[in-house]
Design a protein around this motif. Structure first.
Motif, short mmCIF file in Angstrom:
data_model
loop_
_atom_site.label_atom_id
_atom_site.label_comp_id
_atom_site.label_asym_id
_atom_site.label_seq_id
_atom_site.Cartn_x
_atom_site.Cartn_y
_atom_site.Cartn_z
N CYS A 263 41.62 34.94 40.21
CA CYS A 263 42.68 34.84 39.19
C CYS A 263 44.06 34.99 39.83
O CYS A 263 44.29 35.88 40.64
CB CYS A 263 42.48 35.92 38.13
SG CYS A 263 43.79 35.96 36.89
N THR A 265 46.75 35.56 38.02
CA THR A 265 47.52 36.27 36.99
C THR A 265 48.75 35.46 36.56
O THR A 265 49.84 36.00 36.39
CB THR A 265 47.95 37.71 37.40
OG1 THR A 265 48.87 37.64 38.47
CG2 THR A 265 46.74 38.55 37.79
N CYS A 269 46.29 31.13 30.64
CA CYS A 269 45.22 31.27 29.64
C CYS A 269 45.73 31.90 28.36
O CYS A 269 45.34 31.50 27.26
CB CYS A 269 44.05 32.07 30.23
SG CYS A 269 44.53 33.61 31.03
N TYR A 322 42.73 41.22 34.11
CA TYR A 322 41.74 40.24 33.64
C TYR A 322 40.75 40.91 32.69
O TYR A 322 40.39 40.37 31.65
CB TYR A 322 41.00 39.55 34.81
CG TYR A 322 40.18 38.38 34.29
CD1 TYR A 322 40.73 37.12 34.16
CD2 TYR A 322 38.88 38.59 33.83
CE1 TYR A 322 40.01 36.07 33.61
CE2 TYR A 322 38.14 37.56 33.27
CZ TYR A 322 38.71 36.30 33.17
OH TYR A 322 38.00 35.28 32.59
N CYS A 352 43.35 26.62 33.18
CA CYS A 352 43.40 27.59 34.29
C CYS A 352 43.53 26.81 35.59
O CYS A 352 42.68 25.98 35.90
CB CYS A 352 42.14 28.44 34.31
SG CYS A 352 42.07 29.54 35.75
N ILE A 356 38.94 29.14 36.19
CA ILE A 356 38.13 30.29 35.75
C ILE A 356 37.63 30.00 34.33
O ILE A 356 38.37 29.50 33.49
CB ILE A 356 38.96 31.59 35.82
CG1 ILE A 356 39.25 31.92 37.29
CG2 ILE A 356 38.21 32.75 35.15
CD1 ILE A 356 40.21 33.06 37.48
#
Ligand SMILES: Cc1cc2nc3c(=O)[nH]c(=O)nc-3n(C[C@H](O)[C@H](O)[C@H](O)COP(=O)(O)OP(=O)(O)OC[C@H]3O[C@@H](n4cnc5c(N)ncnc54)[C@H](O)[C@@H]3O)c2cc1C
Ligand code: SF4
Ligand code: SF4
Ligand code: FES
Lengths: 375, 281
Positions: A263, A265, A269, A322, A352, A356
């Motif tokens: 991820c 960040t 999403c 997450y 994403c 992910i």
């Protein structure tokens, strides 16, 4: 005379009349339209504004607009946008304060804007709207004003994408309520038309101004077949019945470290998710220094500052962030609002940048429990 | 042209309050007395908080520190730690700030009637507990034994010193005070506040504990109380998380399945226990 709960037929070449009837009632119509190689949500007024003849191919971290071989009006899944950005605005002034002598005066804002009509809302997004209603209706007058006036014309999905999993979440593909009107597109060699379900009195009033015919049993059967087709194409699944307990049991699972390594960040999403509601508040003081506006804007639990407390951030690691996001969507949301925070629209998977996939993350945790048992 | 404005909701839009007094408590801490612009006092229960807003600077959650039975003036004790709290601490008599609230669930003073009480405060954590202490004193016969355990870094960091002395002189209140370090003239305890728990007088089975302080301190207190037989259902904590809206829509104050702003800030430990034990939640 049409009444709520009845179904009628609208020919494709009369579709414009429904837009005209909505407009005539003073609504600003927002619907899907093609821009910059994606389908977005924006102002529309003519049928030609809709993505006629277009479709979108989606996968984990992948979105591509392509031409269809036919002239379907709703032959696509949909892009990053949803009605969220028009009900829960990305930026909004919530009050302002004006200096007055030694003190100051606070003034509330509430813009009286044109009522909104959302055209082409999918079943997953209808559920997302009722989920956000639970968050905002009791405490946000701006949202409440926009929401109460909004008209919703749903579209029943006749195809599903590779990242869709509404069937697993119990939110689709067929919309069963919470709309004023719902259209099912039927495209045949000889005939192109819509089955129109009338959901409310307001929907019925609009249909009064639109020329339509009675629906035959065979038309309704074709509409059901469209739903079955979408169901059979559903690209992803998630076992949702016990996902809350699964995640509550696994706050310390090594899979969180694994996903945190992938991820970025980036918060994509949360921005595309039609239910995510986090916001932050900021002040903007004008140059004279006599007036300051309190502004709200979308925020994300992926931002480090989201959990800032004097002395440090509670969720300083990507892993904690997450875990916060996914556990909130699928588990803690249920305790907060009595519903899941995920409607299975698949946007977080499609948008994403590193692909992910929330369904795969849940599956990984579930399968490791099966292998190692849960104690 | 201005858009049309509507009358505001006191939980969403601040009301102006005037500073009638700014009393320095400690080097970095002041207590403000505030008077409502429209005269109506803000009724609240012990443990609730307000959002205090300073023109163009920002808004922060601050507990109410006065007595619930004497809501006028509105009393807040603020420690200066950053931009907003520093500016609030610097307010002078006659200046204005914005107040919205009160928010959240406070201390379980009704549910604790007939029980022994042990109130534990670390540092600025005494500010949110002070309304509880004052209410208990005002209705002293409703409770069994009452002890107040207070910890601070040094004697110079002890909040409400005069009032602490007054409370200590009462025969119906056990007040124990400790500091992390002190000079030779300090005649009370030295050490962490958890150490006082073994000295507090209460019957474990009939006791309600209320704790406010840094999270680590509260963790140790919880462990110590459990050793003395106080169960999670009777242990209450005041939690802190980042807050923007205070009414449950901004998402910032989430703590596991709860929103600290509306489900807390005071929680029974039993409700939050699994999350209280974890990091990064
Ligand atoms: C329910 C509750 C009650 C509180 N009661 C008191 C009190 O009675 N007295 C007192 O001195 N302090 C209290 N605090 C802590 C106080 O809110 C913070 O010290 C303050 O927000 C710091 O803001 P700042 O801008 O000065 O500092 P900065 O460190 O610059 O903070 C920037 C921003 O982060 C957020 N933030 C930072 N620290 C905190 C924090 N601890 N809690 C919540 N948000 C934070 C705020 O939005 C703040 O504006 C309380 C906090 C909560 C949640
Ligand atoms: S979490 Fe993902 S799949 Fe679920 S509603 Fe949000 S964007 Fe859609
Ligand atoms: S899961 Fe994907 S979209 Fe969401 S923050 Fe991580 S990298 Fe960005
Ligand atoms: S402070 Fe906004 S949700 Fe609690």
């Amino acid at each position: 005379m049409v009444s709520p709960n009845s179904k009628v037929i609208l020919e494709r070449d009369r579709l414009q009349t429904i837009l005209d009837a909505i407009r005539a009632q003073g609504f600003r119509i927002l619907g899907p339209t093609v821009r910059d190689e994606a389908i977005i949500y924006d102002d529309i007024s003519r049928v030609e504004d809709l993505p006629i003849g277009w479709t979108d191919e989606q996968g984990a971290g992948r979105y591509r607009l392509c031409k269809r071989s036919d002239q379907a009006v709703f032959g696509f899944i949909g892009g990053a946008h949803s009605s969220k950005q028009f009900l829960f605005l990305p930026r909004e002034m919530i009050w302002k304060v004006v200096r007055e002598g030694k003190g100051f005066r606070f003034v509330d804002t509430q813009r009286d804007s044109a009522p909104l009509a959302f055209f082409g809302v999918r079943s997953c997004d209808l559920h997302a709207i009722s989920i956000q209603d639970k968050v905002f209706m009791p405490v946000d007058p701006g949202y409440r004003a926009r929401r109460e006036k909004a008209l919703i014309v749903a579209v029943q999905c006749g195809l599903a994408g590779k990242t869709c999993f509404c069937a697993s979440m119990g939110t689709g593909p067929r919309a069963t309520g919470d709309f004023d009107l719902a259209l099912t597109e039927i495209l045949e060699k000889q005939r192109h038309y819509f089955v129109v379900e009338i959901g409310t009195q307001r929907g019925a009033e609009i249909m009064e101004h639109v020329s339509h015919q009675a629906a035959a049993a065979s038309d309704l059967e074709k509409a059901e077949a469209a739903t079955r087709r979408a169901l059979s194409q559903m690209g992803r699944t998630m076992e949702a019945s016990d996902v809350k307990d699964l995640l509550y049991r696994n706050y310390e699972h090594p899979q969180w470290d694994d996903v945190a390594r992938r991820c970025l960040t980036c918060a994509n999403c949360t921005l595309v998710c039609p239910t995510c509601f986090c916001s932050s508040l900021e002040d903007a003081t004008d140059l004279s220094g006599d007036q300051s506006e309190r502004r709200r804007q979308w925020d994300s639990c992926f931002n480090l500052e989201h959990s800032y407390l004097h002395g440090g951030n509670i969720r300083s690691s990507p892993k904690a962030r997450y875990r916060q996001w996914m556990t909130h969507k699928l588990a803690t949301w249920q305790d907060q609002f009595g519903t899941s925070g995920c409607v299975g629209c698949g946007r977080c998977i499609t948008w994403c940048p590193v692909g992910i996939d929330i369904t795969a993350e849940v599956r990984a945790i579930r399968e490791s429990e099966k292998r190692h048992g849960n104690d | 042209m201005d858009p049309p404005w509507t009358q505001s909701d006191p939980l969403l839009t601040p009301r102006p309050y005037r500073v009638t007094r700014n009393r320095r408590e400690l080097q970095d801490t002041v207590t403000l007395e505030l008077e409502s612009g429209d005269g109506a006092p803000l009724s609240f229960s012990a443990g609730q908080f307000n959002m205090l807003y300073l023109f163009g600077i920002g808004e922060v959650p601050i507990s109410i520190s006065g007595s619930p039975h004497e809501p006028d003036p509105l009393v807040h004790t603020i420690r200066s730690v950053g931009a907003v709290t520093k500016a609030i601490c610097g307010l002078k008599r006659g200046q204005t700030l914005g107040v919205r609230g009160p928010f959240g669930k406070g201390w379980p003073l009704e549910a604790a009637i007939g029980q022994d009480l042990v109130l534990i405060a670390g540092g600025i954590g005494l500010a949110p507990l002070r309304p509880a202490v004052r209410q208990v004193i005002a209705q002293r016969d409703r409770y069994g034994k009452v002890s107040l355990l207070v910890g601070a870094r040094t004697p110079k960091d002890l909040l409400y010193l005069a009032e602490l002395k007054e409370w200590r002189s009462r025969f119906d209140l056990q007040v124990l005070i400790t500091v992390d370090s002190a000079g030779a003239d300090w005649r009370s305890h030295v050490g962490v506040v958890t150490m006082l728990i073994s000295k507090a007088e209460f019957e474990a089975g009939e006791t309600v504990a209320m704790i406010c302080g840094p999270e680590v301190m509260m963790r140790f207190c919880v462990a110590e109380l459990r050793k003395r037989g106080v169960v999670a259902e009777n242990t209450y904590l005041s939690m802190e998380r980042n807050m923007k809206c205070a009414v449950g829509y901004c998402g910032h104050c989430q703590f596991g399945p709860t929103f600290v702003c509306k489900d807390g800030p005071v929680f029974p430990l039993a409700r939050i226990e699994p999350f209280f034990r974890m990091r990064g939640v």
